[in-house]
Each structure stands twice: as C-alpha cells, then as structure tokens.
Design a protein around this motif. Sequence first.
Motif, PDB file in Angstrom:
ATOM      1  N   THR A 125       1.126  -1.273   0.214  1.00 33.89           N
ATOM      2  CA  THR A 125       0.112  -0.441  -0.375  1.00 33.89           C
ATOM      3  C   THR A 125       0.948   1.378  -0.165  1.00 33.89           C
ATOM      4  O   THR A 125       0.376   2.462  -0.747  1.00 33.89           O
ATOM      5  CB  THR A 125      -0.337   0.153   1.005  1.00 33.89           C
ATOM      6  OG1 THR A 125      -2.270  -1.222   1.661  1.00 33.89           O
ATOM      7  CG2 THR A 125      -1.767   0.768   0.867  1.00 33.89           C
ATOM      8  N   ALA A 126       2.478   1.012   0.648  1.00 32.33           N
ATOM      9  CA  ALA A 126       2.957   2.190   1.113  1.00 32.33           C
ATOM     10  C   ALA A 126       2.946   2.541  -0.476  1.00 32.33           C
ATOM     11  O   ALA A 126       3.470   3.941  -0.626  1.00 32.33           O
ATOM     12  CB  ALA A 126       4.152   2.277   1.367  1.00 32.33           C
ATOM     13  N   VAL A 127       3.151   1.781  -1.781  1.00 34.83           N
ATOM     14  CA  VAL A 127       3.713   1.776  -2.849  1.00 34.83           C
ATOM     15  C   VAL A 127       3.286   3.000  -3.899  1.00 34.83           C
ATOM     16  O   VAL A 127       3.633   3.285  -4.794  1.00 34.83           O
ATOM     17  CB  VAL A 127       4.457   0.603  -3.967  1.00 34.83           C
ATOM     18  CG1 VAL A 127       4.656   0.719  -4.953  1.00 34.83           C
ATOM     19  CG2 VAL A 127       5.665   0.034  -2.825  1.00 34.83           C
ATOM     20  N   VAL A 128       1.729   3.059  -2.994  1.00 32.22           N
ATOM     21  CA  VAL A 128       0.498   3.316  -4.448  1.00 32.22           C
ATOM     22  C   VAL A 128       1.132   4.840  -4.527  1.00 32.22           C
ATOM     23  O   VAL A 128       0.891   5.356  -6.173  1.00 32.22           O
ATOM     24  CB  VAL A 128      -0.619   3.241  -3.965  1.00 32.22           C
ATOM     25  CG1 VAL A 128      -1.659   3.815  -4.614  1.00 32.22           C
ATOM     26  CG2 VAL A 128      -0.948   1.386  -3.515  1.00 32.22           C
ATOM     27  N   PRO A 129       1.414   5.992  -2.914  1.00 33.50           N
ATOM     28  CA  PRO A 129       1.999   6.868  -3.464  1.00 33.50           C
ATOM     29  C   PRO A 129       3.043   7.298  -4.097  1.00 33.50           C
ATOM     30  O   PRO A 129       3.065   8.401  -4.951  1.00 33.50           O
ATOM     31  CB  PRO A 129       2.285   7.513  -2.478  1.00 33.50           C
ATOM     32  CG  PRO A 129       1.176   6.582  -1.399  1.00 33.50           C
ATOM     33  CD  PRO A 129       1.415   5.134  -1.743  1.00 33.50           C
ATOM     34  N   ALA A 130       4.170   6.752  -4.105  1.00 36.08           N
ATOM     35  CA  ALA A 130       4.865   6.484  -5.465  1.00 36.08           C
ATOM     36  C   ALA A 130       4.375   6.748  -7.070  1.00 36.08           C
ATOM     37  O   ALA A 130       4.781   7.079  -8.163  1.00 36.08           O
ATOM     38  CB  ALA A 130       6.090   6.034  -5.219  1.00 36.08           C
ATOM     39  N   LEU A 131       3.417   5.782  -7.252  1.00 42.59           N
ATOM     40  CA  LEU A 131       2.950   5.636  -8.469  1.00 42.59           C
ATOM     41  C   LEU A 131       2.514   6.642  -8.594  1.00 42.59           C
ATOM     42  O   LEU A 131       1.993   6.829 -10.526  1.00 42.59           O
ATOM     43  CB  LEU A 131       2.154   3.792  -8.351  1.00 42.59           C
ATOM     44  CG  LEU A 131       2.553   2.838  -8.397  1.00 42.59           C
ATOM     45  CD1 LEU A 131       1.411   1.554  -7.855  1.00 42.59           C
ATOM     46  CD2 LEU A 131       4.159   2.757  -8.851  1.00 42.59           C
ATOM     47  N   MET A 132       1.749   7.630  -8.232  1.00 39.02           N
ATOM     48  CA  MET A 132       0.841   8.183  -8.894  1.00 39.02           C
ATOM     49  C   MET A 132       1.408   9.695  -9.163  1.00 39.02           C
ATOM     50  O   MET A 132       1.493   9.705 -11.300  1.00 39.02           O
ATOM     51  CB  MET A 132       0.488   8.626  -7.915  1.00 39.02           C
ATOM     52  CG  MET A 132      -1.566   8.568  -6.940  1.00 39.02           C
ATOM     53  SD  MET A 132      -2.355   8.890  -5.984  1.00 39.02           S
ATOM     54  CE  MET A 132      -1.726   8.360  -4.369  1.00 39.02           C
ATOM     55  N   PRO A 133       2.743   9.452  -9.478  1.00 43.10           N
ATOM     56  CA  PRO A 133       3.868  10.350  -9.714  1.00 43.10           C
ATOM     57  C   PRO A 133       4.195   9.954 -11.155  1.00 43.10           C
ATOM     58  O   PRO A 133       4.164  10.362 -12.466  1.00 43.10           O
ATOM     59  CB  PRO A 133       4.464  11.560  -8.911  1.00 43.10           C
ATOM     60  CG  PRO A 133       4.331  10.658  -7.790  1.00 43.10           C
ATOM     61  CD  PRO A 133       3.148   9.644  -7.949  1.00 43.10           C
TER      62      PRO A 133
END
Lengths: 263, 262, 247
Positions: free
Chosen positions: C101-109
């Motif tokens: 789940t912590a990786v999702v914010p990195a996927l957005m940009p």
Amino acid sequence: MSVEASAPSETGRRSVSIPSWGWTLLSFAIVFGAWEVAGRVPISLAFPPFSAVAAALVRLIASGELLRAYGETIPPLVVGVLAAAVVGIALGVSMGLMRVLEFAFYPPLVIMQTAPVAAIIPLITFIYGIGDLAKVVAVMILAVPLTALNAFAGIRNADARLIEMARAFQGSTRQVVTKIIVPDASGMIFAGLRLGVSGGFIGIVLAELLITPTGIGDTISYYRSVAKYAEMYAAIVSIIALATVTLALIETAERRLFGKTRR
Amino acid sequence: MSLPDTTVPAREVAVKVDGVGMVYPTGTEALRDIAVEFPRGALVSLLGPSGCGKTTLLKIIAGLIEPTRGQVIINGTTVHGPSPASAFVFQDFALMPWATVLRNVAFGLELRGVRKREREAIARKYIAEVGLAGAENRYPHEMSGGMRQRAGLARALAVDADVLLMDEPFSAIDEQMRRKLQEDLLSLLRVEKKTVIFVTHSIEEAVYLSDRIVILSPNPGEVSQVVDTSLAHEGDPETIRRDPRYVALVDEIWSGLKRYLD
Amino acid sequence: MARRFAPLLTLIAWALVWEVVAQSVEISVLPPLSSVLVGVTEVVQLKSFRLALLETGRAFGIGMALSVVVGVPLGVLMGVFRPADRLLNVWANVFISAPLTAVVPALMPLLGIGQTTVIATVFLFAVWVIVLDAREGVRKVNPSLIDMARTHHASRLAIFTKILVPGALPEVLTGIRLAVVRGVKGVIIGQIVIALVGFGALFDLYLQTFSMERFWALVIIIFVLAFLLVEGVGLIERRVAFYAKSR
C-alpha cells in the motif's frame, strides 16, 4: 529457458559455488543497479535513482525525522497487533473447540479476510476520530481475521492420532485440550501471529495514508505533495524494509521454536 | 568371486556396456569400470543392495545420464542421450496424473508426432496386450499400483523399441499383484521378443525372471558376479518356485550378498 | 446439505443482528440493513456506479492478466532454473508480505492519477503469489515424468508445455485464486488512495455527503462481487485438484 536444470540427472549440473548470501547480495546489486540506471536515464522525473534515495534515507535518519515519524507509527502498530493477537487467538482457539462459535464467527471472518476491507477504513474516523485509537482499530481490522483463522485451523488440524492416544490413556477433555491440541496447534497459531503482523503493517499504512495524517504514512504523503521524490521513496523503502525485517525475525523465531517439532 | 563374461555362449549382443564409470560432481563414485553384455532377446537382471548404482547404470544405458567414463552401445550405436532403440519402465510408473490411460500409453508416440488416430490405435492394442482393456479412459489415481504399472509397460511397448529398460518396476506393488505381474511379463515377452534389462533388489524376482543375473556390489558399484540361469523358461511358476535349483540359486546369491549389508 | 448452507444461515443471523441493533440504537455510521439494501437497489441503477464498475473491472482485469502472463512463466523459470530462483526468490518473498500500500503514492506521480496507477497496484498486489505458487507447482512435478519425457526424446518446449505446465496447474490455479483476493484488495486500495477514480471516487463522495446507506451498499456490492470472483476460480481449481494429491 533451460528445462534441463530440473532433470534429476545430477551430472549435467556444474555446481556453481556461490554461497547463498552471495546470491542474495548479487540479487540486491542487480535490482539496485537497475534502479540506479532507470533513475539516471531518467525514465521519469518522479523516479529518482537509487543513490539519491539512499542519500535521502540517510538525511531523513540523520535529521531524526524518520525516528519521529516511526515514534508515531510504531506504538499504535504494536498495540494493535498485540490486541489482535489476544482477540484473534482467543477467538480462533474457542472456535476450534466449540462448534457454536465456529458457526457464528467463521463465515464473517472469512469474508473479512477475503474482501477488500480497506474500503471501510475511512469510516473509522467517524467513530474513533483521527488519533491513535483509529490506527489501532485499522490494524486490528486487518490482523484479527488472519490470526483467528490460523489459530482455528491449527486447532482443527491437531493430530487426530495423538488425540486418540490421549483418550486411550483416559485423558480428560481438559487434558486433551491443554496437553495435546493446543501444543500441537501452537506452530500454526504462531504462524497466524506472523500473518497478523503482516496485516497490521498494511493496516497502519492504510490508516496513515487515508485517515490520520501522522507517522510514516504522512511522511510519504507529504514528500509526494511537495514533489521531493527521493525523500518519498526513502520513506517507502524504510517501511517496506522495516516490515520485511520484522517478519523475517518472527519467521526465524518460528523456526527455532517449532521447526523441529512439526511433522 | 567375479567370473569373466565369456562363460556365456556367444549370442548376438544387443546392448554392450563398455568400461562405464560414474563419478558425481560431489566426488561420490557411483560406478567403477562396468563391462556387461546383454544378449538379444534375453532378460538380464541387475541385482544388488541399495547404493550399488544399479538404477544409475540403467539410466546411463537409457541415455538419461552421461557416464564420466566408458560408453554404452545399443545395436552397434553409441548412446548419447535417450535412444529410440530403448524404452524405459519407471519404478514410480511416471504416469501423468492429468491424463487418461490412453493418452499416457500413447504419450511416447505423441512426442514423436504420430497422428492422434494412429497413435491411439497402437496404444489400444498394447493396452489390451498388457491386460488393461476397458481401462482406456480411466485416470491413474483411479487404478491400483499393478494396473498403473501395466500402463507404464504398455507405454514402453507402444514405441516399439528393441530394448526394454525396467527400473524396479514391481517394487512399489504389493506382493500378490507382483507375482501376477511377473508371470504376465514372462508370457508377454514370449510374444514380444524384447531384450530386457531389469533392475531389482529382490533375489527371488531376479532368479525367477532372468536368463542372466548381473550382481553388483556397492561403494562403488562394481560387477561382482554374473550368473546364467534358464529357470525362467521352464514350466509353470509354481514348479519353478519349488525347483531345488531355484532354491539353491537364491541361497547362493543371498550368501554372496549378505556381506554387504553391514 | 445442511453443512453447505450453514455459512449462509450464519450470515442471515448476523444480518438480523445488524438490522435489530441499528433499528434500536442510533448509530450514525451504521444505518439499518434494510435501508442499506434499498441503497443497493438505488446504487446499481446509478450511471456513476456503472461507469465505476466498468472502470474497476477493466483495471482489475488488465492487472490480473498481466500478473498471470508475467507471474506464471517467472515462477516456472524459478522452479526449473536455480540461478533465477536464487536471484528472484528474495524479492518475491519480500513483496508477498510487505505493505505494498505504501508504494501506491509513488505510483501516482509516475503513472498519473488514473487507471494506469490502479492497474499497476493490482499487478503489484497479485503477481507475487502467482510467481511463488507456480514455482511451488513446478517443483512438485514428479522428476520421473521429466525423465520419462526425455526417454521419449521430448523437446524442451514439449517438456514445458506437456509436463511442467499441466503438472504445476493445481498450484498455479491456487496462486491465481489467492491473487484474485489480493488483486481485488489492490484495485480498491489503489482507488481509495487516489480517491478520484472508480469506486474510490464514489466512496469519497458518499463519505463527504455522509450518505451511509449508499456507502454500505457499495461495500456490500463489492464484497459480493469479490466473493463470486474468488469462488469462480475456486471452482476451476477443484476440477484439477484430483491430481494435485496423486503426484
């Protein structure tokens, strides 16, 4: 692709003498190297090279920022996991021993384990606000089903021959439970705890990303919003590394405690 | 004591194992200087205690393992890799659990690219020959060990190889069924005329089935004795098993092998 | 028969408890089940719901397809080729239990605030269990089957397609079933972390406007869909289970 290597002819295989830690090192080197190259190309401005992330990680640790963040993340995680352990094991063991409780709790627990319960995490705010209690609840929602279902399975899979043996020696039900069933199930119960910790990490990250802007989840969100991607990746790497190390330690303990006794 | 191979009357040699040695990369020596000839049309047993490398030798003959020394010659051709001249029967049957008896038996032909109609016709013939008629559409897990090995045998026969390599084919089968399978194998071979190399650890089985018994001693595997016998083709099984020569031969081999057991 | 329907009875009992409790005590976030069920009938007729369902289904489908296409060959490779196993096993084991789940914010940009990020989330959540189960399945293939194929001069391709893949199928299907569970979680987590696409946008809307009937209606719909999906794969899985044990 070489299908050959799977053939049981021991002769065809030249034994490559790299020790297993060497392979792990090599594996890390390849992945981090590829990351570095991809970051330097760059494949995207939002994808910093590994070296920049490592530097950012050092900065975050040195400035104490990471420590502060984990000061907010770890206590509710630990409390949540411990609470989930108590509730989950009590529930799982009693479900294993009493059909009525199995009837009542097994189906909803399976649903909680299978369905995307993340959907209801935002609701927690309405009941428990945005404090630590909300995080604890989020952790428990993800951890309890795993712990309980494993404990239940452990009790149910207790060796029937051993139970029969204890009965044959006139063991009372109480003795059968405390001397045979629970010890026999302890390995699976412990494995359930490990799964619970894994679920707990997901719960705490979800809570911090979605409802309570504190801790490591907030660190990630913050650096994303200000587009400091090296720091964002450093924070993500730190939580994944923390989870991995924690789970590996638990697994080592598990092997020490139960490795030899399992059938 | 080890007798030279020349005591056997000269017959055409189907398989020749010539100075084969096998040392694993780990340094373990499994086989040392094995030289054996297998006459055409005969059933030769490789007999020995566990660890004598008899299965390794069979797999070398099959081309599944490359020996570190020496060579195997089948019908005048040196073996490099599996040869169409030989077919293997596995101890654990090696039947594909997801396939019916028919597909399993036809599988060797399927891999050769024989058309479905044709290979299934051939498979049916051999399924009947091994006594499995009617079981074509059953799955291995629905059958007894004895039936499964009959299917394994049919698969090996279906590819029409001269040499049958049988790796303890009946050791995973219960005693009564094993006797039946041994008898059926002998009567089958009277029709099929194959050269058979038969690995076993059972002295009785070897004496009962073989024209020749090659006894291997362990650590490393070496030929310790070659015994020629012709009991296998004399009369019905009960007579053979009670024949004093049968009993004497079993005793003799047993006293020779006993010393490897400590 | 009775045993098969026991879970259903349990759920009906809990549904009654929900209804009675919510009727008698005023709980702001938990309206009575009856009004939630009314909510279900309303929600399914909404155009926004159908669009979200379509969008979610697409993201889930593409993400799952990618996971299978990448995961099965990778797992088979690890099962037959030691160096690949030693290089990849670490990562598969890290990511199968890490809080991705912590990786999702990195996927957005990286991938934009939309479908691509959701697809990537599904893939990240689902692929590892397929990899590890395919590896497990290949390792369970009886080595003498490979010997058997070799004695019949099978090509590498034939060994792969006729022995390894069917031999690993029970574990592969188990992996896919578990991956569906994870993928469903991934699609929902991806959407609610982004909060602007698919069901994530709807959840956000219902929370903002505090329409709890519709919020819970959506939860129930998603849970039922997830359950049906997982059961569907389980059905196929059980059809090959007969040979999983007899290898």
